[in-house]
Design a protein around this motif. Structure first.
Motif, PDB file in Angstrom:
ATOM      1  N   UNK A  23      68.067 114.356  47.826  1.00 46.54           N
ATOM      2  CA  UNK A  23      67.246 113.329  47.178  1.00 46.54           C
ATOM      3  C   UNK A  23      65.832 113.827  46.886  1.00 46.54           C
ATOM      4  N   UNK A  24      65.270 114.577  47.824  1.00 43.91           N
ATOM      5  CA  UNK A  24      63.906 115.097  47.632  1.00 43.91           C
ATOM      6  C   UNK A  24      63.851 116.015  46.418  1.00 43.91           C
ATOM      7  N   UNK A  25      64.814 116.902  46.305  1.00 47.37           N
ATOM      8  CA  UNK A  25      64.819 117.823  45.179  1.00 47.37           C
ATOM      9  C   UNK A  25      65.072 117.079  43.869  1.00 47.37           C
ATOM     10  N   UNK A  26      65.900 116.052  43.918  1.00 48.36           N
ATOM     11  CA  UNK A  26      66.131 115.237  42.720  1.00 48.36           C
ATOM     12  C   UNK A  26      64.849 114.586  42.230  1.00 48.36           C
ATOM     13  N   UNK A  27      64.058 114.076  43.166  1.00 50.94           N
ATOM     14  CA  UNK A  27      62.774 113.462  42.794  1.00 50.94           C
ATOM     15  C   UNK A  27      61.804 114.501  42.243  1.00 50.94           C
ATOM     16  N   UNK A  28      61.808 115.682  42.833  1.00 45.45           N
ATOM     17  CA  UNK A  28      60.929 116.750  42.348  1.00 45.45           C
ATOM     18  C   UNK A  28      61.311 117.169  40.930  1.00 45.45           C
ATOM     19  N   UNK A  29      62.601 117.309  40.690  1.00 46.63           N
ATOM     20  CA  UNK A  29      63.058 117.660  39.341  1.00 46.63           C
ATOM     21  C   UNK A  29      62.676 116.580  38.334  1.00 46.63           C
ATOM     22  N   UNK A  30      62.815 115.327  38.748  1.00 45.05           N
ATOM     23  CA  UNK A  30      62.472 114.216  37.856  1.00 45.05           C
ATOM     24  C   UNK A  30      60.981 114.233  37.521  1.00 45.05           C
ATOM     25  N   UNK A  31      60.146 114.511  38.522  1.00 48.97           N
ATOM     26  CA  UNK A  31      58.696 114.568  38.290  1.00 48.97           C
ATOM     27  C   UNK A  31      58.339 115.678  37.302  1.00 48.97           C
ATOM     28  N   UNK A  32      58.940 116.840  37.490  1.00 50.89           N
ATOM     29  CA  UNK A  32      58.658 117.955  36.576  1.00 50.89           C
ATOM     30  C   UNK A  32      59.199 117.641  35.184  1.00 50.89           C
ATOM     31  N   UNK A  33      60.371 117.048  35.136  1.00 51.98           N
ATOM     32  CA  UNK A  33      60.970 116.692  33.851  1.00 51.98           C
ATOM     33  C   UNK A  33      60.090 115.706  33.087  1.00 51.98           C
ATOM     34  N   UNK A  34      59.502 114.761  33.796  1.00 50.86           N
ATOM     35  CA  UNK A  34      58.603 113.797  33.150  1.00 50.86           C
ATOM     36  C   UNK A  34      57.385 114.491  32.547  1.00 50.86           C
ATOM     37  N   UNK A  35      56.945 115.566  33.172  1.00 48.25           N
ATOM     38  CA  UNK A  35      55.804 116.319  32.638  1.00 48.25           C
ATOM     39  C   UNK A  35      56.148 116.950  31.292  1.00 48.25           C
ATOM     40  N   UNK A  36      57.425 117.212  31.065  1.00 55.40           N
ATOM     41  CA  UNK A  36      57.849 117.817  29.801  1.00 55.40           C
ATOM     42  C   UNK A  36      57.697 116.856  28.620  1.00 55.40           C
ATOM     43  N   UNK A  37      57.401 115.605  28.898  1.00 52.23           N
ATOM     44  CA  UNK A  37      57.146 114.649  27.820  1.00 52.23           C
ATOM     45  C   UNK A  37      55.801 114.921  27.143  1.00 52.23           C
ATOM     46  N   UNK A  38      54.948 115.671  27.826  1.00 55.49           N
ATOM     47  CA  UNK A  38      53.640 116.023  27.266  1.00 55.49           C
ATOM     48  C   UNK A  38      53.781 117.236  26.347  1.00 55.49           C
ATOM     49  N   UNK A  39      53.360 117.120  25.101  1.00 59.90           N
ATOM     50  CA  UNK A  39      53.497 118.250  24.166  1.00 59.90           C
ATOM     51  C   UNK A  39      52.744 119.508  24.618  1.00 59.90           C
ATOM     52  N   UNK A  40      51.637 119.332  25.319  1.00 60.26           N
ATOM     53  CA  UNK A  40      50.855 120.492  25.758  1.00 60.26           C
ATOM     54  C   UNK A  40      51.626 121.342  26.769  1.00 60.26           C
ATOM     55  N   UNK A  41      52.480 120.702  27.550  1.00 61.69           N
ATOM     56  CA  UNK A  41      53.258 121.463  28.528  1.00 61.69           C
ATOM     57  C   UNK A  41      54.228 122.405  27.815  1.00 61.69           C
ATOM     58  N   UNK A  42      54.811 121.943  26.743  1.00 60.49           N
ATOM     59  CA  UNK A  42      55.735 122.792  25.980  1.00 60.49           C
ATOM     60  C   UNK A  42      55.006 124.021  25.440  1.00 60.49           C
ATOM     61  N   UNK A  43      53.761 123.837  25.030  1.00 57.82           N
ATOM     62  CA  UNK A  43      52.966 124.966  24.537  1.00 57.82           C
ATOM     63  C   UNK A  43      52.768 125.992  25.656  1.00 57.82           C
TER      64      UNK A  43
END
Length: 176
Positions: A23-43
């Motif tokens: 569960x902890x790793x699932x939450x961590x992956x979800x948090x990082x995945x949410x950061x990918x919604x920011x266009x600057x992160x893709x850059x």
């Protein structure tokens, strides 16, 4: 193609986890995945000027009190130039969590609102039918009828009032 690769990473990742870490790793992956919604992160992720290790360390720094497993996983993805797969990996991991917990969510859509009692009854009946905990989200749209979708289980049930009217008219015309 991305989904196929993501499934392989998730499968390997799950095999390395204890039940406490899941569960902890699932939450961590979800948090990082949410950061990918920011266009600057893709850059940042796509930049050839930043080393793979720096990219992984940057993503790791976005997490509070993160585990070593997620750090090692990010380093592996960075080394293989697969950090861009994190949203797909997170989605697949979330699906695997749902399978493990026998808990799925679906949509009920139609041009009317269901009462809380009706929604609860549908959830209970579908839960009993599939031997899992089913939760529905009710969405009002212009579909003239009701449509129930459980994508994770590959189930779609729909009843169209327009189709019923057409079939009744056809039946009446045949009877005449």
């Amino acid at each position: 193609m991305k989904e196929v690769v993501a499934k392989k990473y998730v499968k390997a990742l799950i095999l390395s986890l204890s039940s406490d870490e899941f569960d902890k790793l699932g939450n961590e992956l979800k948090d990082i995945s949410n950061a990918f919604l920011l266009p600057k992160l893709k850059v940042i992720i796509d930049s050839p000027d930043i080393s793979s290790k720096q990219k992984a360390d940057f993503l790791f720094s976005l997490l509070d009190n993160a585990s070593n497993k997620i750090h090692n996983f990010l380093l592996l993805l960075a080394e293989r130039k697969r950090l861009g797969l994190i949203p797909e990996i997170s989605k697949e991991f979330e699906y695997q969590q749902a399978v493990r917990d026998c808990k799925f969510s679906g949509l009920i859509s139609g041009n009317f609102e269901l009462s809380a009692a009706q929604k609860t009854e549908l959830e209970e009946r579908f839960s009993k039918k599939f031997g899992a905990k089913i939760e529905f989200e009710n969405i009002k749209n212009n579909y003239n009828g009701i449509k129930i979708e459980l994508d994770d289980l590959g189930v779609e049930v729909s009843f169209s009032i327009d189709r019923l009217k057409a079939q009744m008219s056809e039946y009446i015309l045949k009877a005449i």
